[in-house]
Scaffold this motif. Sequence first.
Motif, PDB file in Angstrom:
ATOM      1  N   PRO A   1      -5.582   7.024 -16.256  1.00 44.89           N
ATOM      2  CA  PRO A   1      -5.452   8.188 -15.380  1.00 44.89           C
ATOM      3  C   PRO A   1      -4.670   7.820 -14.115  1.00 44.89           C
ATOM      4  CG  PRO A   1      -7.743   7.462 -15.539  1.00 44.89           C
ATOM      5  CD  PRO A   1      -6.945   6.583 -16.418  1.00 44.89           C
ATOM      6  N   PRO A   2      -4.116   8.816 -13.437  1.00 44.87           N
ATOM      7  CA  PRO A   2      -3.367   8.528 -12.205  1.00 44.87           C
ATOM      8  C   PRO A   2      -4.233   7.749 -11.224  1.00 44.87           C
ATOM      9  CG  PRO A   2      -3.169  10.840 -12.811  1.00 44.87           C
ATOM     10  CD  PRO A   2      -4.159  10.224 -13.754  1.00 44.87           C
ATOM     11  N   PHE A   3      -3.584   6.916 -10.478  1.00 44.72           N
ATOM     12  CA  PHE A   3      -4.291   6.029  -9.564  1.00 44.72           C
ATOM     13  C   PHE A   3      -4.519   6.726  -8.229  1.00 44.72           C
ATOM     14  CE2 PHE A   3      -5.045   1.622  -8.055  1.00 44.72           C
ATOM     15  CZ  PHE A   3      -5.869   1.258  -9.096  1.00 44.72           C
ATOM     16  N   THR A   4      -5.710   7.292  -8.058  1.00 45.53           N
ATOM     17  CA  THR A   4      -6.052   7.988  -6.818  1.00 45.53           C
ATOM     18  C   THR A   4      -6.586   6.993  -5.797  1.00 45.53           C
ATOM     19  OG1 THR A   4      -8.323   8.355  -7.528  1.00 45.53           O
ATOM     20  CG2 THR A   4      -6.713  10.047  -8.130  1.00 45.53           C
ATOM     21  N   GLU A   5      -6.695   7.451  -4.569  1.00 41.77           N
ATOM     22  CA  GLU A   5      -7.266   6.613  -3.502  1.00 41.77           C
ATOM     23  C   GLU A   5      -8.690   6.177  -3.881  1.00 41.77           C
ATOM     24  OE1 GLU A   5      -7.044   4.643   0.165  1.00 41.77           O
ATOM     25  OE2 GLU A   5      -5.475   5.723  -0.897  1.00 41.77           O
ATOM     26  N   GLU A   6      -9.435   7.096  -4.482  1.00 44.60           N
ATOM     27  CA  GLU A   6     -10.812   6.789  -4.882  1.00 44.60           C
ATOM     28  C   GLU A   6     -10.840   5.669  -5.930  1.00 44.60           C
ATOM     29  OE1 GLU A   6     -14.303   9.096  -7.254  1.00 44.60           O
ATOM     30  OE2 GLU A   6     -13.237  10.260  -5.729  1.00 44.60           O
ATOM     31  N   ARG A   7      -9.932   5.766  -6.914  1.00 45.23           N
ATOM     32  CA  ARG A   7      -9.862   4.723  -7.948  1.00 45.23           C
ATOM     33  C   ARG A   7      -9.453   3.378  -7.354  1.00 45.23           C
ATOM     34  NH1 ARG A   7     -10.292   5.097 -13.218  1.00 45.23           N
ATOM     35  NH2 ARG A   7      -8.682   3.603 -13.735  1.00 45.23           N
ATOM     36  N   ARG A   8      -8.546   3.407  -6.404  1.00 44.51           N
ATOM     37  CA  ARG A   8      -8.141   2.160  -5.743  1.00 44.51           C
ATOM     38  C   ARG A   8      -9.356   1.490  -5.105  1.00 44.51           C
ATOM     39  NH1 ARG A   8      -2.300   2.601  -4.555  1.00 44.51           N
ATOM     40  NH2 ARG A   8      -1.782   4.769  -4.795  1.00 44.51           N
ATOM     41  N   LYS A   9     -10.157   2.312  -4.416  1.00 38.77           N
ATOM     42  CA  LYS A   9     -11.347   1.766  -3.748  1.00 38.77           C
ATOM     43  C   LYS A   9     -12.349   1.227  -4.766  1.00 38.77           C
ATOM     44  CE  LYS A   9     -10.782   4.396   0.463  1.00 38.77           C
ATOM     45  NZ  LYS A   9     -11.199   5.519   1.277  1.00 38.77           N
ATOM     46  N   GLU A  10     -12.467   1.911  -5.912  1.00 42.44           N
ATOM     47  CA  GLU A  10     -13.345   1.407  -6.984  1.00 42.44           C
ATOM     48  C   GLU A  10     -12.869   0.040  -7.454  1.00 42.44           C
ATOM     49  OE1 GLU A  10     -13.862   4.019 -10.360  1.00 42.44           O
ATOM     50  OE2 GLU A  10     -14.072   5.740  -9.017  1.00 42.44           O
ATOM     51  N   TYR A  11     -11.557  -0.086  -7.644  1.00 43.20           N
ATOM     52  CA  TYR A  11     -10.996  -1.365  -8.087  1.00 43.20           C
ATOM     53  C   TYR A  11     -11.201  -2.449  -7.036  1.00 43.20           C
ATOM     54  CZ  TYR A  11      -8.783   0.072 -12.450  1.00 43.20           C
ATOM     55  OH  TYR A  11      -8.560   0.481 -13.734  1.00 43.20           O
ATOM     56  N   VAL A  12     -11.050  -2.099  -5.763  1.00 43.71           N
ATOM     57  CA  VAL A  12     -11.263  -3.074  -4.695  1.00 43.71           C
ATOM     58  C   VAL A  12     -12.711  -3.560  -4.723  1.00 43.71           C
ATOM     59  CG1 VAL A  12     -11.378  -3.372  -2.184  1.00 43.71           C
ATOM     60  CG2 VAL A  12      -9.360  -2.325  -3.233  1.00 43.71           C
TER      61      VAL A  12
ATOM     62  N   LEU B   1      -3.681  -3.713  -4.728  1.00 47.54           N
ATOM     63  CA  LEU B   1      -4.298  -2.466  -5.186  1.00 47.54           C
ATOM     64  C   LEU B   1      -4.104  -1.327  -4.185  1.00 47.54           C
ATOM     65  CD1 LEU B   1      -7.635  -3.884  -6.618  1.00 47.54           C
ATOM     66  CD2 LEU B   1      -5.823  -2.800  -7.936  1.00 47.54           C
ATOM     67  N   MET B   2      -4.192  -1.639  -2.918  1.00 43.56           N
ATOM     68  CA  MET B   2      -4.123  -0.585  -1.909  1.00 43.56           C
ATOM     69  C   MET B   2      -2.696  -0.184  -1.560  1.00 43.56           C
ATOM     70  SD  MET B   2      -7.181   0.250  -1.625  1.00 43.56           S
ATOM     71  CE  MET B   2      -7.134   1.451  -0.325  1.00 43.56           C
ATOM     72  N   SER B   3      -1.703  -0.986  -1.964  1.00 44.09           N
ATOM     73  CA  SER B   3      -0.324  -0.679  -1.561  1.00 44.09           C
ATOM     74  C   SER B   3       0.469   0.029  -2.641  1.00 44.09           C
ATOM     75  CB  SER B   3       0.396  -1.970  -1.171  1.00 44.09           C
ATOM     76  OG  SER B   3       0.560  -2.790  -2.305  1.00 44.09           O
ATOM     77  N   LEU B   4      -0.134   0.292  -3.797  1.00 45.84           N
ATOM     78  CA  LEU B   4       0.628   0.941  -4.866  1.00 45.84           C
ATOM     79  C   LEU B   4       0.762   2.433  -4.631  1.00 45.84           C
ATOM     80  CD1 LEU B   4      -0.869  -0.961  -7.863  1.00 45.84           C
ATOM     81  CD2 LEU B   4       1.466  -1.069  -7.061  1.00 45.84           C
TER      82      LEU B   4
END
Length: 189
Positions: A107-118, A186-189
């Motif tokens: 799925p598209p990489f949302t801000e929320e998903r980025r934070k989950e990955y972090v 992760l946060m800069s994409l």
Amino acid sequence: MNPENTEEVEAQTGRKMDASLESLKRDLGAIHAGRVSPTMLDSVKVDYYGNPSPISQVANISTPEPQTLAVNPWEKNMIKDIEHSLQAANLGFSISNDGNIIRLIMPPFTEERRKEYVKKVKKIGEDAKVAVRNVRREGNEFLKKLEKDKSISQDEEKASQTNVQQVTDEHIRIIDELIGTKEKELMSL
């Protein structure tokens, strides 16, 4: 591990800590943001005639599009088992199966998903630190045992424990660097 002197304890401790770092690098390599990669499936095992096998050993994995992985089993009767393994792995893909190929769509990489990955990356980093600290503890226990058995002096034990701590500190520093780099990625994409 059954070392007989401080050099062996320090060498074995260093090797085990290096193995923890390699494991961390593999785990971080499996986390991709933005683009998918076949390595994202490296940790997923499928039951292949009673043996848990990596998907890459029972299927061809390709990336036809930046957000899509295609899994093409070499044996078509394996498609359901592979699909179940992928669903159980819960990697965040939407999974579709056309009977021949399994498609995994990120799925598209949302801000929320980025934070989950972090968060996931931080947990993996903490687990690596715990592993390194456990190796340090094990090494120090061997040093205490050697000192208790009169194989080394108290001074040798203390000096070797200092060396083990320095190696531990260096490995923790590397872990922090790897985690920080991955977080920025992760946060800069």
